[in-house]
Design an enzyme around this catalytic site. Structure first.
Site, PDB file in Angstrom:
ATOM      1  N   VAL A 119       2.464   1.617  -3.579  1.00  0.00           N
ATOM      2  CA  VAL A 119       1.777   2.107  -4.626  1.00  0.00           C
ATOM      3  C   VAL A 119       1.267   3.549  -4.175  1.00  0.00           C
ATOM      4  O   VAL A 119       1.096   4.484  -5.148  1.00  0.00           O
ATOM      5  CB  VAL A 119       0.338   1.151  -4.802  1.00  0.00           C
ATOM      6  CG1 VAL A 119      -0.660   1.837  -5.573  1.00  0.00           C
ATOM      7  CG2 VAL A 119       0.568  -0.071  -4.976  1.00  0.00           C
ATOM      8  N   GLU A 120       0.899   3.929  -3.161  1.00  0.00           N
ATOM      9  CA  GLU A 120       0.400   5.106  -2.661  1.00  0.00           C
ATOM     10  C   GLU A 120       1.496   6.313  -2.792  1.00  0.00           C
ATOM     11  O   GLU A 120       1.504   7.392  -3.375  1.00  0.00           O
ATOM     12  CB  GLU A 120      -0.130   5.208  -1.374  1.00  0.00           C
ATOM     13  CG  GLU A 120      -1.325   4.643  -1.151  1.00  0.00           C
ATOM     14  CD  GLU A 120      -2.544   5.333  -1.968  1.00  0.00           C
ATOM     15  OE1 GLU A 120      -2.402   6.476  -2.286  1.00  0.00           O
ATOM     16  OE2 GLU A 120      -3.584   4.489  -2.048  1.00  0.00           O
ATOM     17  N   THR A 121       2.782   6.152  -2.363  1.00  0.00           N
ATOM     18  CA  THR A 121       3.851   7.031  -2.138  1.00  0.00           C
ATOM     19  C   THR A 121       5.299   6.630  -2.547  1.00  0.00           C
ATOM     20  O   THR A 121       6.046   7.375  -2.105  1.00  0.00           O
ATOM     21  CB  THR A 121       3.769   7.744  -0.582  1.00  0.00           C
ATOM     22  OG1 THR A 121       3.927   6.720   0.248  1.00  0.00           O
ATOM     23  CG2 THR A 121       2.203   8.230  -0.533  1.00  0.00           C
ATOM     24  N   ILE A 128       0.836  -1.286   0.026  1.00  0.00           N
ATOM     25  CA  ILE A 128       0.209  -0.085   0.091  1.00  0.00           C
ATOM     26  C   ILE A 128       0.869   1.126   0.075  1.00  0.00           C
ATOM     27  O   ILE A 128       0.767   2.156  -0.837  1.00  0.00           O
ATOM     28  CB  ILE A 128      -0.999  -0.227   1.162  1.00  0.00           C
ATOM     29  CG1 ILE A 128      -2.014  -0.968   1.174  1.00  0.00           C
ATOM     30  CG2 ILE A 128      -1.612   1.615   1.571  1.00  0.00           C
ATOM     31  CD1 ILE A 128      -3.183  -0.477   0.055  1.00  0.00           C
ATOM     32  N   TYR A 141      -6.203  -1.287  -9.093  1.00  0.00           N
ATOM     33  CA  TYR A 141      -5.693  -0.756  -8.135  1.00  0.00           C
ATOM     34  C   TYR A 141      -5.445  -1.918  -7.180  1.00  0.00           C
ATOM     35  O   TYR A 141      -4.038  -2.177  -6.443  1.00  0.00           O
ATOM     36  CB  TYR A 141      -6.104   0.262  -7.376  1.00  0.00           C
ATOM     37  CG  TYR A 141      -5.600   0.859  -6.048  1.00  0.00           C
ATOM     38  CD1 TYR A 141      -4.529   1.846  -6.157  1.00  0.00           C
ATOM     39  CD2 TYR A 141      -5.948   0.211  -4.811  1.00  0.00           C
ATOM     40  CE1 TYR A 141      -4.067   2.175  -5.033  1.00  0.00           C
ATOM     41  CE2 TYR A 141      -5.184   0.653  -3.671  1.00  0.00           C
ATOM     42  CZ  TYR A 141      -4.340   1.574  -3.732  1.00  0.00           C
ATOM     43  OH  TYR A 141      -3.787   1.988  -2.474  1.00  0.00           O
TER      44      TYR A 141
END
Length: 376
Positions: A171-173, A168, A359
């Site tokens: 993927v996010e940051t 997570i 996603y």
């Protein structure tokens, strides 16, 4: 989005009691005959089209009222209504709300970005390489190795594998390197008052931002940076998610999701837990489609379709793939053509972070590549 649920109707079992008209009447002294026991009816088999229950979810996040979001109302009047709504709902000083909003700026780039997210304009074959590449995988292995003790402790407590927490963040940051350059205030202000289609949600999040700053006074609304949608920190939590599901991972009395890793890890895991994560449960399975099977597009990602129902439609888990009670079907455009996947309960939980099935599949595949015993 609505989904039909079919419930099995009660089965009426007629009881036939035969009586012989010529049967002799027993003498008065004779005891009455004992009636033969009636065998209970066998339970009816489940209906072929019976769907499974949806995964229970927390209450919907509050949205702002029409007085704040109706584009027919002049913006100045909507801002006044927003100040009243936020002050009354969350107990924030209206003068502080108004003074802060006076420093918010409209950003056209935010409107441009939200109308063309990658999930909508790219097929899976182009979306997947954004996250499934050597840099993202090796970065995930290194991040896990550097933070193994804290991640494994959270995984043991919550049942959410460490590799999914890492994925997570990846993927996010990109493991905390890219957390967003927009002021959260500007993002939410722009979307609340200049994006009518989703104004109720974003105006609700703007109000939650003021409530969050009241609860976490270390956060400076005017300085917070995040994504074009107003998500912030290593895990990109929206203000309502921050307020409802963030955790103090090390007991220091604060919930700092910007860059404090113990809180970030505990909060991502908690987000999964409250949305229904099943400890040890499977996430997805690669599927095959029978020749001649009709196209099937489920109404959402809820895993409400029994595998037997999907098999009857011509879709089966590939040999060696995990199975579960219920699933949904994904049909994606891959490098070699159509790919079919069965998404189980934990896949649905990942999708609560971002509702795009691509996603969720990217998070899963990155987690698998990172692994639980990875090293840089």
């Amino acid at each position: 989005m609505t989904r039909r649920a079919f419930r099995l109707s009660a089965v009426l079992v007629p009881l036939a009691l035969a009586a012989c008209a010529t049967q002799a009447t027993p003498p008065p002294s004779a005891p009455a005959p004992t009636p033969a026991p009636v065998e209970p009816a066998a339970p009816a088999p489940p209906a072929a089209d019976a769907l499974l229950p949806k995964v229970p979810q927390p209450p919907e996040r509050p949205v702002a009222p029409p007085s704040v979001t109706d584009p027919a109302i002049p913006q100045a009047q909507r801002i006044d209504a927003f100040v009243d709504y936020t002050a009354q709902t969350y107990g924030v000083d209206p003068a502080k709300i108004r003074a802060t909003l006076a420093q918010a700026e409209y950003k056209q780039s935010i409107i441009d970005a939200i109308t063309r997210p990658a999930e909508k304009v790219r097929p899976w074959r182009d979306y997947r390489p954004i996250f499934m590449n050597d840099a993202r995988i090796s970065g995930g292995k290194a991040f896990y190795a550097e933070n193994r003790a804290a991640l494994d402790r959270v995984a043991a407590e919550t049942g959410v594998p460490a590799r999914y927490i890492v994925a997570i963040i990846g993927v996010e940051t990109s493991y905390g390197r890219i957390t967003g350059n927009y002021r959260v205030l500007d993002a939410l202000y722009t979307l609340a008052f200049s994006h009518p289609r989703r104004a109720p949600f974003f105006a609700g999040e703007l109000a939650q931002l003021f409530a969050l700053a009241k609860e976490e006074p270390q956060l400076d609304i005017l300085a917070l940076k995040g994504s074009y949608a107003g998500a912030m920190g290593m895990g990109q939590f929206m203000p309502s998610s921050y307020r409802n599901w963030a955790k103090d991972g090390d007991g220091d009395g604060r919930r700092d999701l910007l860059d404090h890793k113990p809180d970030v890890f505990a909060s991502i895991a908690n987000y999964f837990v409250v949305h229904g994560w099943q400890r040890g449960g499977p996430v997805v399975a690669r599927a095959t489609r029978d020749a001649g099977a009709a196209d099937f597009a489920p109404d959402g990602l809820d895993p409400v379709y029994p595998l037997a129902m999907l098999a009857a439609k011509g879709y089966h888990p590939q040999d060696g793939q995990p199975t579960a009670d219920g699933a949904t079907l994904l049909s994606l455009d891959g490098d070699a053509g159509k790919e079919y996947w069965l998404g189980y309960r934990n896949f649905y939980v990942i999708s609560r972070y971002n509702h795009s099935p691509m996603y969720s599949l990217a998070v899963h595949q990155l987690a698998q590549a990172i692994g639980d015993s990875s090293t840089p």
